[in-house]
Design a protein around this motif. Sequence first.
Motif, PDB file in Angstrom:
ATOM      1  N   THR A  97       0.865  -1.169   0.000  1.00 30.20           N
ATOM      2  CA  THR A  97       0.000   0.000   0.000  1.00 30.20           C
ATOM      3  C   THR A  97       0.906   1.224   0.000  1.00 30.20           C
ATOM      4  OG1 THR A  97      -1.686  -1.225   1.192  1.00 30.20           O
ATOM      5  CG2 THR A  97      -1.875   1.168   1.207  1.00 30.20           C
ATOM      6  N   LEU A  98       0.613   2.159  -0.900  1.00 29.76           N
ATOM      7  CA  LEU A  98       1.452   3.338  -1.078  1.00 29.76           C
ATOM      8  C   LEU A  98       0.970   4.501  -0.226  1.00 29.76           C
ATOM      9  CD1 LEU A  98       1.888   3.200  -4.949  1.00 29.76           C
ATOM     10  CD2 LEU A  98       3.214   2.057  -3.172  1.00 29.76           C
ATOM     11  N   PHE A  99       1.938   5.264   0.277  1.00 31.49           N
ATOM     12  CA  PHE A  99       1.642   6.412   1.132  1.00 31.49           C
ATOM     13  C   PHE A  99       2.528   7.583   0.737  1.00 31.49           C
ATOM     14  CE2 PHE A  99       0.527   2.641   3.478  1.00 31.49           C
ATOM     15  CZ  PHE A  99      -0.716   2.967   4.000  1.00 31.49           C
ATOM     16  N   ASP A 100       2.034   8.790   1.036  1.00 28.95           N
ATOM     17  CA  ASP A 100       2.796  10.008   0.787  1.00 28.95           C
ATOM     18  C   ASP A 100       3.588  10.448   2.007  1.00 28.95           C
ATOM     19  OD1 ASP A 100       1.901  10.291  -1.842  1.00 28.95           O
ATOM     20  OD2 ASP A 100       0.110  11.359  -1.204  1.00 28.95           O
ATOM     21  N   ASP A 101       3.202   9.953   3.186  1.00 26.48           N
ATOM     22  CA  ASP A 101       3.938  10.355   4.388  1.00 26.48           C
ATOM     23  C   ASP A 101       4.071   9.172   5.344  1.00 26.48           C
ATOM     24  OD1 ASP A 101       1.833  10.749   6.764  1.00 26.48           O
ATOM     25  OD2 ASP A 101       0.926  11.490   4.902  1.00 26.48           O
ATOM     26  N   LEU A 102       5.097   9.256   6.154  1.00 30.20           N
ATOM     27  CA  LEU A 102       5.443   8.176   7.069  1.00 30.20           C
ATOM     28  C   LEU A 102       4.378   7.969   8.148  1.00 30.20           C
ATOM     29  CD1 LEU A 102       7.735   6.166   7.490  1.00 30.20           C
ATOM     30  CD2 LEU A 102       8.861   7.848   8.941  1.00 30.20           C
ATOM     31  N   GLU A 103       3.817   9.033   8.643  1.00 30.29           N
ATOM     32  CA  GLU A 103       2.811   8.927   9.703  1.00 30.29           C
ATOM     33  C   GLU A 103       1.604   8.100   9.264  1.00 30.29           C
ATOM     34  OE1 GLU A 103      -0.119  11.895  12.152  1.00 30.29           O
ATOM     35  OE2 GLU A 103       1.924  12.606  11.751  1.00 30.29           O
ATOM     36  N   ALA A 104       1.115   8.355   8.070  1.00 34.40           N
ATOM     37  CA  ALA A 104      -0.035   7.594   7.558  1.00 34.40           C
ATOM     38  C   ALA A 104       0.329   6.127   7.360  1.00 34.40           C
ATOM     39  CB  ALA A 104      -0.534   8.200   6.252  1.00 34.40           C
ATOM     40  N   ALA A 105       1.534   5.867   6.885  1.00 36.67           N
ATOM     41  CA  ALA A 105       1.975   4.489   6.674  1.00 36.67           C
ATOM     42  C   ALA A 105       2.077   3.737   7.993  1.00 36.67           C
ATOM     43  CB  ALA A 105       3.325   4.478   5.943  1.00 36.67           C
ATOM     44  N   VAL A 106       2.626   4.385   9.016  1.00 36.54           N
ATOM     45  CA  VAL A 106       2.737   3.759  10.337  1.00 36.54           C
ATOM     46  C   VAL A 106       1.349   3.455  10.881  1.00 36.54           C
ATOM     47  CG1 VAL A 106       3.381   4.199  12.758  1.00 36.54           C
ATOM     48  CG2 VAL A 106       5.003   4.700  10.912  1.00 36.54           C
ATOM     49  N   HIS A 107       0.450   4.408  10.787  1.00 33.92           N
ATOM     50  CA  HIS A 107      -0.921   4.206  11.275  1.00 33.92           C
ATOM     51  C   HIS A 107      -1.576   3.009  10.583  1.00 33.92           C
ATOM     52  CE1 HIS A 107      -4.864   5.105  12.875  1.00 33.92           C
ATOM     53  NE2 HIS A 107      -5.350   5.020  11.649  1.00 33.92           N
ATOM     54  N   TRP A 108      -1.460   2.936   9.263  1.00 30.22           N
ATOM     55  CA  TRP A 108      -2.067   1.833   8.505  1.00 30.22           C
ATOM     56  C   TRP A 108      -1.441   0.497   8.889  1.00 30.22           C
ATOM     57  CZ3 TRP A 108       0.104  -1.596   4.939  1.00 30.22           C
ATOM     58  CH2 TRP A 108      -0.811  -2.409   4.279  1.00 30.22           C
ATOM     59  N   LEU A 109      -0.102   0.447   8.948  1.00 29.98           N
ATOM     60  CA  LEU A 109       0.579  -0.821   9.218  1.00 29.98           C
ATOM     61  C   LEU A 109       0.274  -1.326  10.627  1.00 29.98           C
ATOM     62  CD1 LEU A 109       2.328  -2.699   7.568  1.00 29.98           C
ATOM     63  CD2 LEU A 109       4.354  -1.564   8.482  1.00 29.98           C
TER      64      LEU A 109
END
Length: 181
Positions: A116-128
């Motif tokens: 899953t692609l993200f533009d920022d690290l915070e959103a990626a951490v939240h999703w993962l």
Amino acid sequence: MQLHLLSKTPCLSIYYDSKNNWLFLDWEGELTLPAVQVACVELARCFLHRPYPRVLNNNTQVTGVSWSVATWLVREFLPHLPLAGVEQVAWVSSASLLGRNMVQTVVNWLPWLSATLFDDLEAAVHWLRQVQTSGTTGFLLPQRLPATQAKLAQTVQELQRKVAAAAPPHQPVARRWSGLA
């Protein structure tokens, strides 16, 4: 995140995040094919010690990358992620348009890759943090069957051989630190 350095190359720092129980890959700089190949061999070695079903792949500090890197990743490295035990990848792309396009192209070339692609690290951490994997319950370490471990070891050895054969004689050697493995 509670990061423990597992390995480092000139373009990649590989960490185990003990708080979230995932592998954190922090890429930086200009990604040339030889540098990425060396980094991927180091990454593959980390998977020999244990499976990491969730991976946070950070490209925010990448300043450039060639299409030869994308092609090599799709043909030689990424197809082996399921064997290594990877089930979910949160992939944070660089801010550059070329970097975003390249990541999207790689993911499109490998529709089976659960990235899953993200533009920022915070959103990626939240999703993962929300993603459950089939091999883990809470923070228990997943295990591999001996046959799978043997096949992975053979695959990593073959990758090392190919990269060594393609590397120029002055290729930098990756530095390894002992850490959680």
